[in-house]
Design a protein around this motif. Structure first.
Motif, PDB file in Angstrom:
ATOM      1  N   ALA A 861     -23.347  38.306   3.551  1.00 13.93           N
ATOM      2  CA  ALA A 861     -24.629  39.021   3.601  1.00 13.93           C
ATOM      3  C   ALA A 861     -25.406  39.146   2.229  1.00 13.93           C
ATOM      4  O   ALA A 861     -26.703  39.012   2.187  1.00 13.93           O
ATOM      5  N   VAL A 862     -24.712  39.820   1.225  1.00 12.77           N
ATOM      6  CA  VAL A 862     -25.210  40.251  -0.097  1.00 12.77           C
ATOM      7  C   VAL A 862     -26.021  39.043  -0.715  1.00 12.77           C
ATOM      8  O   VAL A 862     -26.674  39.148  -1.403  1.00 12.77           O
ATOM      9  N   CYS A 863     -25.468  37.887  -0.370  1.00 18.19           N
ATOM     10  CA  CYS A 863     -25.612  36.684  -1.230  1.00 18.19           C
ATOM     11  C   CYS A 863     -26.429  35.755  -0.452  1.00 18.19           C
ATOM     12  O   CYS A 863     -26.727  34.513  -0.779  1.00 18.19           O
ATOM     13  N   SER A 864     -26.767  35.948   0.609  1.00 13.68           N
ATOM     14  CA  SER A 864     -27.676  35.235   1.408  1.00 13.68           C
ATOM     15  C   SER A 864     -28.838  35.953   2.017  1.00 13.68           C
ATOM     16  O   SER A 864     -29.448  35.562   3.297  1.00 13.68           O
ATOM     17  N   ASP A 865     -29.397  37.182   1.638  1.00 14.21           N
ATOM     18  CA  ASP A 865     -30.451  37.913   2.136  1.00 14.21           C
ATOM     19  C   ASP A 865     -29.914  38.116   3.726  1.00 14.21           C
ATOM     20  O   ASP A 865     -30.837  38.100   4.709  1.00 14.21           O
ATOM     21  N   PHE A 866     -28.833  38.698   3.688  1.00 14.69           N
ATOM     22  CA  PHE A 866     -28.569  39.164   5.273  1.00 14.69           C
ATOM     23  C   PHE A 866     -28.683  37.895   6.189  1.00 14.69           C
ATOM     24  O   PHE A 866     -29.168  37.835   7.310  1.00 14.69           O
ATOM     25  N   PHE A 867     -28.010  36.690   5.706  1.00 12.52           N
ATOM     26  CA  PHE A 867     -27.795  35.436   6.391  1.00 12.52           C
ATOM     27  C   PHE A 867     -29.025  34.777   6.724  1.00 12.52           C
ATOM     28  O   PHE A 867     -29.403  33.778   7.452  1.00 12.52           O
ATOM     29  N   ASN A 868     -30.189  35.333   6.157  1.00  6.93           N
ATOM     30  CA  ASN A 868     -31.504  34.348   6.197  1.00  6.93           C
ATOM     31  C   ASN A 868     -31.570  33.193   5.430  1.00  6.93           C
ATOM     32  O   ASN A 868     -32.333  32.241   5.451  1.00  6.93           O
ATOM     33  N   LYS A 869     -30.596  33.152   4.459  1.00 13.28           N
ATOM     34  CA  LYS A 869     -30.519  31.978   3.643  1.00 13.28           C
ATOM     35  C   LYS A 869     -29.052  31.440   3.596  1.00 13.28           C
ATOM     36  O   LYS A 869     -28.247  32.126   4.463  1.00 13.28           O
ATOM     37  N   MET A 870     -28.789  30.192   3.279  1.00 17.94           N
ATOM     38  CA  MET A 870     -27.419  29.808   3.590  1.00 17.94           C
ATOM     39  C   MET A 870     -26.484  30.339   2.552  1.00 17.94           C
ATOM     40  O   MET A 870     -26.652  30.609   1.311  1.00 17.94           O
ATOM     41  N   VAL A 871     -25.221  30.929   2.970  1.00 16.96           N
ATOM     42  CA  VAL A 871     -24.009  31.401   2.389  1.00 16.96           C
ATOM     43  C   VAL A 871     -23.652  30.326   1.387  1.00 16.96           C
ATOM     44  O   VAL A 871     -23.295  29.276   2.024  1.00 16.96           O
TER      45      VAL A 871
END
Length: 995
Positions: A861-871
């Motif tokens: 979540a912290v590296c994908s804007d709460f999964f709005n971007k791809m992990v």
């Protein structure tokens, strides 16, 4: 309502399955006896339990010839039994207070549903859709009764219930209790779902403004007659017991106020509605009188509701002159104006309007807030406690233990405030003799309980004390003080104040020593010591407080000072400075150290260097707690002083190891790697373990981007840490002649102990340095051959893969160190996804699967804007996904397992199909199908549900397959977008589940 029929069905279907046992003759006899019983003027006790008997008889399921259980038949016998139950309720005038006290929720639900049926309310009709003004009066009244009961039951269910101590277990009784509990929960669930409709029905009832009628025994008899014999009497406006419009409005307002008040716990604005309804109820009772109501209202409870609403809805504006003490206190607690709160309590000590329980509850809440870390509230807690104690004294109650605890260590400020409260709480001109006697006894006992005569003098010389105690009482008190402290020379003649007693030298010394303990002003400390040494030369005043401590390496030097005054002054200034530094009072610490430096410069170069070293440590602490905390680099002067300390070569200077430790950590935190690597003198590296460790860490961090063969320093650092974590083995021969192996946990072979290394690492804040040392310990943790669950970490490849002497390493201590380091690192940056993955791996390795999933999901979540971007793929590697799959599998969340199998580079169909075959899944199952994008898995789901005959779930799977974006003929970009969208929604759903 839509669920009345369902409720009635639920109430009947869950009853024990027994055939009817009452003969027709007995039944007719029952009816006759009931009629006779109800005709009595005032049956005692009320015949409420007859309702239970009649409804239970009417709701018993029947058994057919094939021994199959059937719903209770709608025959004449059962209809008349239900009618008898309604007659009992009608005899009680449908008073919900009486019915709710004696009947359970399922029975009362059944009774009111029967009232709706007999009042010709269609079972499938929603009450909110019905126009009450167009209905017959008895029908409208039945709807009102049902909806009033519905919201009253919701409100009642929110109150805590004292558990009844169970008796000896009886299987059939326990089964019946369990059935009734489940049935009650089902009914409550339906009532809560329809609460909004019930509120609208009752709000509509307030607009009727006309009298209504409720069924009596006579109207119920008329309804039971053949239709042709009624002649429409029950449809007229005069049939039944008349309930006036004012009485209806009064009761409906009260019930609406209660439900609004309950909903206000989650929506503060609703309290305004509750206040409006309760005050309307109060007006109607004042207008019509409570005795005229057919439905009684608890006026004491109504007054409590009104008072609570006044507090909860009052404005926080201080200019409001109409506010009650309760609302003022609520406003102060909410806004944090605690000094105003103390004023309110002080003023109330004269009026005594606040109840004792309320005062104590406010104090408890303040203590709770203080214990949660708000140190500023300690003084407020003390002041409110003093106000409460003086109030208790005036009312003749026992003094609370909290007051005694707070006065174990009195101070001048505490005594001053206590005397202020006592003076403000009693008007000597108008107070009764009893109040004066209580206050005098309190002050006298306070004096007798104190050891410090300075505080006794403060109380006994106060104007209030002198006015309250007579001369003979003061004489007696003096005698008691003389017996307790014979060394004090107390005169025997009547005195007006204890300040008139001539103080001896010992009293003056005690007062000066007390001031010396409290003072942090270096010049005042010097003045006091000069006065004390002028009185006596026999005492060593640096010993008067056991809280004054200086490090042992300094103590021998300071105590070697020949002049006793200088020795005391240097020791006390340093001890107080170190204490202020420890409690982060850096301003006073700097003043004390500066004064000490100025003093020792005159006669001791050794102590001068000691003070310069301590002031350097103080400056490091000050910068790290101030500008450094916001990322501002330290001034170049401070960095130069740190380097100068490390390179210092003055002989015979006592040094504290913590200063070197803090200096090395300081340089690492501010990326002074070049200096630590290239410029530190070699002798310093060889003699100071922290400098050596810092040099190896700095060099390793510098070489991280370089080629693998250049990582010589990484190997050196690895060997140093392995040696620190090694244990020394010793052999010992026991009494039986056998040789046993003893392991010493703290090895002396390394450059420092493991605990010292851990303490040093916890002073580091630079992410790269923390990541480096953390990856080293992770690698050391993974080296053990029998470990199955390796932990992943960044830069782990730079460390060696084996240890020559594996048995020498204390892997248990290594595992503990890894856990502590990860926990510390996450306090520095809770959003570092690599550290979060390490934390998750640790929980996974220790079989804490729910916690592991929490941290795996948090890392994504912290590296994908709460999964709005791809992990990023280096975060959710195949190993991480497989561990998430195993966690879900062991938590019996098998549908989640199947979905996660799609995240792998190669979809793991075998694991997914095996998981979907499990039938004891603890997750949402078919509601997760919308997150599956692999058509093969969806086709297998369709086949599986078809095979099991699960038509509904099969249709959900078919609907998921039918999404056009999953068509295999779509371009690859469309398929990838569909997969990415489902990944996002699934991971967000998982995060909400595990966060």
């Amino acid at each position: 309502m839509s669920a009345e029929a369902a409720d009635r069905e639920a109430a009947t279907s869950s009853r024990p399955c027994t055939p009817p046992q009452t003969s027709w003759f007995e039944f007719v006899l029952e009816e006759a006896l009931l009629e006779q019983h109800l005709q009595k003027p005032s049956p005692d006790p009320p015949p409420v339990q007859l309702i239970v008997q009649f409804l239970e008889q009417a709701s018993k399921p029947s058994v057919n010839e094939q021994n199959q259980v059937q719903p209770p038949p709608d025959n004449k016998r059962n209809r008349i039994l239900k009618l008898l139950a309604l007659k009992v309720a009608a005899h009680l005038k449908w008073d919900l207070d009486v019915l709710e006290k004696s009947l359970s929720v399922p029975v009362l639900n059944m009774l009111l549903n029967e009232l709706l049926c007999i009042s010709k309310v269609p079972p499938g009709t929603k009450h909110v859709d019905v126009d009450l003004s167009s209905l017959p009066p008895t029908t409208a009244m039945a709807i009102l009764l049902y909806n009033r009961w519905a919201i009253r039951t919701i409100v009642q269910s929110s109150f805590p219930v004292k558990q009844v101590k169970p008796g000896p277990p009886q299987l059939n009784v326990m089964n019946h209790i369990q059935q009734e509990k489940e049935l009650t929960e089902n009914i409550l669930k339906v009532l809560k779902e329809q609460a909004a409709d019930s509120i609208l029905v009752l709000e509509g009832a307030l607009k009727l403004n006309k009298d209504l009628y409720v069924h009596t025994i006579r109207t119920l008899d008329l309804l039971a007659m053949e239709p042709g014999m009624v002649n429409g009497e029950t449809e007229s406006s005069t049939a039944g017991l008349k309930i006036s419009a004012e009485e209806i409005q009064c009761q409906v307002c009260y019930d609406l106020g209660a439900i609004y008040f309950q909903q206000g716990s989650t929506n503060a604005a609703v309290h305004e509605k509750a206040k409006e309804k309760f005050f309307k109820t109060k007006e109607l009772i004042a207008k019509n009188g409570s005795s005229s109501l057919h439905f009684t209202i608890d006026e004491a409870r109504l007054a409590g509701y009104c008072q609570a609403c006044e507090v909860l809805t009052s404005s926080s504006d201080d200019a409001s002159q109409q506010a009650t003490p309760y609302s003022k206190i609520h406003s102060c607690m909410k806004s944090g104006k605690y000094q105003d709160l103390v004023k309110i309590f002080l003023e109330d000590n004269l009026t005594l309007s606040l109840p004792e329980q309320f005062r104590q509850s406010v104090l408890r809440e303040l203590f709770q807030k203080a214990q949660q870390g708000n140190e500023a509230l300690d003084e407020v807690c003390f002041k409110v406690c003093v106000c409460n104690t003086v109030c208790d004294v005036l009312q003749g109650r026992i003094i609370d233990i909290q007051f005694c605890q707070l006065f174990l260590k009195p101070s001048k400020e505490k005594i001053d405030f206590l005397l202020e409260v006592c003076s403000g709480s009693i008007n000597l001109e108008s107070a009764s003799e009893e109040l004066k006697r209580r206050m005098a006894a309190f002050l006298k006992n306070l004096c007798l309980g104190m050891e410090d005569l300075q505080f006794v003098f403060m109380i006994s010389s106060h104007e209030l004390f002198i006015k309250l105690l007579k001369d003979d009482e003061r004489k007696l008190l003096i005698d008691q003080m003389r017996k307790r402290s014979p060394r004090i020379n107390l005169c025997t003649k009547p005195v007006t104040s204890f300040y008139d007693i001539p103080a001896s030298a010992s009293v003056n010394i005690g007062q000066l020593e007390h001031q010396l303990i409290l003072s942090v002003d270096p010049w005042r400390i010097r003045q006091i010591l000069i006065e004390l040494h002028g009185m006596t030369s026999e005492r060593q005043f640096w010993t008067i407080s056991n809280k004054w401590e200086v490090p042992n390496v300094y103590g021998s030097v300071i105590l070697g000072i020949k002049d006793s005054l200088t020795r005391d002054l240097v020791y006390i200034l340093m001890a107080k400075g170190l204490h202020c530094c420890a409690i982060k009072d850096f301003v006073h610490a700097k003043q004390l150290f500066a004064a000490c430096l100025e003093l020792v410069t005159e006669f001791s170069p050794k102590l001068r260097q000691v003070m310069l070293n301590e002031m350097l440590l103080l400056d490091i602490y000050t910068h790290e707690a101030g500008a450094g905390a916001s990322g501002e680099r330290p001034p170049s002067d401070l960095i130069s002083r740190v380097r100068g300390y490390l390179e210092m070569r003055v002989p015979d200077i006592p040094l504290r190891q913590v200063i070197a430790e803090e200096c090395v950590a300081f340089l690492l935190n501010w990326c002074e790697n070049e200096y630590l690597t290239m410029q530190v003198p070699l002798p310093l590296v060889q003699t100071n373990p922290y400098v050596k460790l810092g040099q190896l860490l700095a060099a390793t961090c510098k070489e991280l981007p370089g080629p693998k063969e250049s990582r010589r320093t990484a190997k050196d650092l690895w060997e140093v840490v392995v040696q620190i974590c090694s244990v020394s083995n010793q052999h010992k021969r026991g009494n039986d002649g056998r040789v046993s192996l003893i392991k010493h946990r703290e090895s002396t072979l390394g450059i420092m102990y493991r605990s010292e290394l851990l303490s040093f690492i916890k002073k580091l804040r630079e992410p790269l340095v923390l990541t480096t040392i953390l990856s080293l310990f992770v690698k050391l943790h993974n080296v053990r051959e029998d470990i199955v669950n390796d932990i992943a970490a960044e830069h782990i490849s730079i460390w060696p893969s084996s240890i020559p002497n594996l048995q020498s390493v204390d892997f248990e201590a290594v595992a503990i160190t890894v856990k502590e380091l990860v926990s510390y690192a996450l306090t520095i940056n809770a959003n570092n996804h690599f550290w979060l993955i390490i934390q998750a791996d640790i929980y996974f390795a220790t079989n804490q699967y729910s916690a592991a999933l929490h941290y795996y999901l948090q890392a994504g979540a912290v590296c994908s804007d709460f999964f709005n971007k791809m992990v990023p793929p280096d975060v959710y590697t195949d190993q991480v996904i497989k561990r998430m799959i195993k966690c879900c599998s062991l938590l019996n969340c098998h549908t989640q397992v199947a979905i996660l199998c799609q995240f792998l580079r190669e979809v793991d169909y075998k694991t997914a199909f095996k998981a979907l075959q499990e039938q004891n899944s603890h997750d949402a199952m078919d509601s997760y199908y919308e997150y599956i994008w692999d058509v093969t898995i969806l086709e297998y789901l369709t086949y599986l549900h078809h095979k099991r005959g699960e038509t509904d779930k099969r249709q959900i799977a078919i609907k998921a397959i039918g999404q056009t974006e999953l068509n295999a003929s779509n371009p690859e970009e469309v398929l990838q977008l569909a997969a990415q969208r489902r990944k996002k929604k699934f991971l967000q759903a998982m995060a909400k589940l595990y966060f």
